[in-house]
Design a protein around this motif. Structure first.
Motif, PDB file in Angstrom:
ATOM      1  N   GLU A  81       0.838  -1.212   0.000  1.00  0.00           N
ATOM      2  CA  GLU A  81       0.000   0.000   0.000  1.00  0.00           C
ATOM      3  C   GLU A  81       0.870   1.258   0.000  1.00  0.00           C
ATOM      4  OE1 GLU A  81      -2.536  -0.371   3.394  1.00  0.00           O
ATOM      5  OE2 GLU A  81      -3.801  -1.901   2.468  1.00  0.00           O
ATOM      6  N   PHE A  82       1.929   1.245   0.807  1.00  0.00           N
ATOM      7  CA  PHE A  82       2.833   2.389   0.870  1.00  0.00           C
ATOM      8  C   PHE A  82       3.509   2.620  -0.484  1.00  0.00           C
ATOM      9  CE2 PHE A  82       7.097   4.140   1.748  1.00  0.00           C
ATOM     10  CZ  PHE A  82       6.715   5.344   2.309  1.00  0.00           C
ATOM     11  N   GLN A  83       3.955   1.533  -1.121  1.00  0.00           N
ATOM     12  CA  GLN A  83       4.581   1.662  -2.432  1.00  0.00           C
ATOM     13  C   GLN A  83       3.591   2.234  -3.448  1.00  0.00           C
ATOM     14  OE1 GLN A  83       6.004  -2.267  -3.317  1.00  0.00           O
ATOM     15  NE2 GLN A  83       7.829  -2.060  -2.030  1.00  0.00           N
ATOM     16  N   GLY A  84       2.349   1.794  -3.387  1.00  0.00           N
ATOM     17  CA  GLY A  84       1.328   2.346  -4.280  1.00  0.00           C
ATOM     18  C   GLY A  84       1.103   3.826  -4.041  1.00  0.00           C
ATOM     19  N   GLU A  85       1.052   4.197  -2.768  1.00  0.00           N
ATOM     20  CA  GLU A  85       0.866   5.618  -2.441  1.00  0.00           C
ATOM     21  C   GLU A  85       2.061   6.450  -2.907  1.00  0.00           C
ATOM     22  OE1 GLU A  85       0.199   5.781   1.764  1.00  0.00           O
ATOM     23  OE2 GLU A  85      -1.732   4.746   1.633  1.00  0.00           O
ATOM     24  N   ILE A  86       3.267   5.933  -2.708  1.00  0.00           N
ATOM     25  CA  ILE A  86       4.469   6.655  -3.127  1.00  0.00           C
ATOM     26  C   ILE A  86       4.485   6.786  -4.646  1.00  0.00           C
ATOM     27  CG2 ILE A  86       7.001   6.523  -3.258  1.00  0.00           C
ATOM     28  CD1 ILE A  86       5.935   7.445  -0.564  1.00  0.00           C
ATOM     29  N   ARG A  87       4.155   5.719  -5.349  1.00  0.00           N
ATOM     30  CA  ARG A  87       4.111   5.799  -6.819  1.00  0.00           C
ATOM     31  C   ARG A  87       3.092   6.834  -7.285  1.00  0.00           C
ATOM     32  NH1 ARG A  87       4.369  -0.523  -7.287  1.00  0.00           N
ATOM     33  NH2 ARG A  87       6.629  -0.785  -7.308  1.00  0.00           N
ATOM     34  N   ALA A  88       1.924   6.835  -6.636  1.00  0.00           N
ATOM     35  CA  ALA A  88       0.901   7.824  -6.995  1.00  0.00           C
ATOM     36  C   ALA A  88       1.400   9.240  -6.698  1.00  0.00           C
ATOM     37  CB  ALA A  88      -0.394   7.543  -6.245  1.00  0.00           C
ATOM     38  N   SER A  89       2.080   9.420  -5.583  1.00  0.00           N
ATOM     39  CA  SER A  89       2.612  10.740  -5.227  1.00  0.00           C
ATOM     40  C   SER A  89       3.688  11.174  -6.213  1.00  0.00           C
ATOM     41  CB  SER A  89       3.196  10.719  -3.815  1.00  0.00           C
ATOM     42  OG  SER A  89       2.185  10.456  -2.869  1.00  0.00           O
ATOM     43  N   ILE A  90       4.573  10.254  -6.581  1.00  0.00           N
ATOM     44  CA  ILE A  90       5.633  10.587  -7.534  1.00  0.00           C
ATOM     45  C   ILE A  90       5.024  10.941  -8.893  1.00  0.00           C
ATOM     46  CG2 ILE A  90       7.566   9.602  -8.852  1.00  0.00           C
ATOM     47  CD1 ILE A  90       8.362   8.124  -6.281  1.00  0.00           C
ATOM     48  N   THR A  91       4.016  10.183  -9.298  1.00  0.00           N
ATOM     49  CA  THR A  91       3.334  10.488 -10.562  1.00  0.00           C
ATOM     50  C   THR A  91       2.709  11.873 -10.504  1.00  0.00           C
ATOM     51  OG1 THR A  91       2.872   8.137 -10.871  1.00  0.00           O
ATOM     52  CG2 THR A  91       1.576   9.667 -12.171  1.00  0.00           C
ATOM     53  N   ARG A  92       2.081  12.186  -9.401  1.00  0.00           N
ATOM     54  CA  ARG A  92       1.462  13.514  -9.231  1.00  0.00           C
ATOM     55  C   ARG A  92       2.523  14.616  -9.252  1.00  0.00           C
ATOM     56  NH1 ARG A  92      -2.074  16.983 -10.357  1.00  0.00           N
ATOM     57  NH2 ARG A  92      -2.669  18.392  -8.694  1.00  0.00           N
ATOM     58  N   ILE A  93       3.672  14.363  -8.602  1.00  0.00           N
ATOM     59  CA  ILE A  93       4.749  15.361  -8.596  1.00  0.00           C
ATOM     60  C   ILE A  93       5.261  15.582 -10.017  1.00  0.00           C
ATOM     61  CG2 ILE A  93       7.147  15.754  -7.871  1.00  0.00           C
ATOM     62  CD1 ILE A  93       6.367  14.442  -5.186  1.00  0.00           C
ATOM     63  N   PHE A  94       5.459  14.503 -10.777  1.00  0.00           N
ATOM     64  CA  PHE A  94       5.909  14.655 -12.167  1.00  0.00           C
ATOM     65  C   PHE A  94       4.884  15.411 -13.011  1.00  0.00           C
ATOM     66  CE2 PHE A  94       8.913  10.942 -11.582  1.00  0.00           C
ATOM     67  CZ  PHE A  94      10.055  11.713 -11.738  1.00  0.00           C
ATOM     68  N   GLU A  95       3.615  15.156 -12.760  1.00  0.00           N
ATOM     69  CA  GLU A  95       2.578  15.892 -13.488  1.00  0.00           C
ATOM     70  C   GLU A  95       2.639  17.378 -13.149  1.00  0.00           C
ATOM     71  OE1 GLU A  95      -1.104  14.034 -12.424  1.00  0.00           O
ATOM     72  OE2 GLU A  95      -0.742  12.273 -13.684  1.00  0.00           O
ATOM     73  N   LEU A  96       2.825  17.700 -11.866  1.00  0.00           N
ATOM     74  CA  LEU A  96       2.931  19.103 -11.452  1.00  0.00           C
ATOM     75  C   LEU A  96       4.168  19.758 -12.062  1.00  0.00           C
ATOM     76  CD1 LEU A  96       1.867  18.858  -7.697  1.00  0.00           C
ATOM     77  CD2 LEU A  96       0.555  19.861  -9.576  1.00  0.00           C
ATOM     78  N   LEU A  97       5.286  19.038 -12.084  1.00  0.00           N
ATOM     79  CA  LEU A  97       6.495  19.585 -12.684  1.00  0.00           C
ATOM     80  C   LEU A  97       6.320  19.805 -14.184  1.00  0.00           C
ATOM     81  CD1 LEU A  97       9.308  17.561 -10.857  1.00  0.00           C
ATOM     82  CD2 LEU A  97       8.767  19.981 -10.599  1.00  0.00           C
TER      83      LEU A  97
END
Length: 107
Positions: free
Chosen positions: A79-95
């Motif tokens: 679950e943590f890995q999924g959340e981190i992946r989602a967060s990283i994806t969101r950060i890349f989208e924001l960048l």
């Protein structure tokens, strides 16, 4: 030398009531000892078996608890890995959005 003969047992082929009584006492004594030993050993074995059963069940409970804990930790890690992946994806989208906005202002 006549006194030495009294020290040695005399064997005779006749059997009387005393001999039968002695044989019966020996048989009952040996039989009673064997039965008592068997019953004592049997109760000791049952006691050890019950102790071992309790220890085995405690050990199985510990193993089950460890397995459940391990499974929970794996689930939390996934679950943590999924959340981190989602967060990283969101950060890349924001960048990416930020780059696009900088690119529009420069152009």
């Amino acid at each position: 030398m006549t006194d030495d003969k009294r020290l040695w047992p005399r064997f005779s082929p006749e059997i009387n009531f005393g001999h039968l009584l002695q044989a019966a006492v020996i048989v009952v004594t040996i039989g009673g000892g064997a039965i008592t030993s068997y019953l004592s050993l049997r109760s000791d074995i049952q006691l050890v078996r019950s102790d071992l059963t309790v220890k085995v069940s405690e050990h199985e409970l510990r193993i089950a608890t460890i397995e459940h804990t391990s499974e929970d930790q794996r689930k939390e890690a996934r679950e943590f890995q999924g959340e981190i992946r989602a967060s990283i994806t969101r950060i890349f989208e924001l960048l990416t959005d930020l780059r696009v906005q900088f690119g529009r202002r420069r152009g």
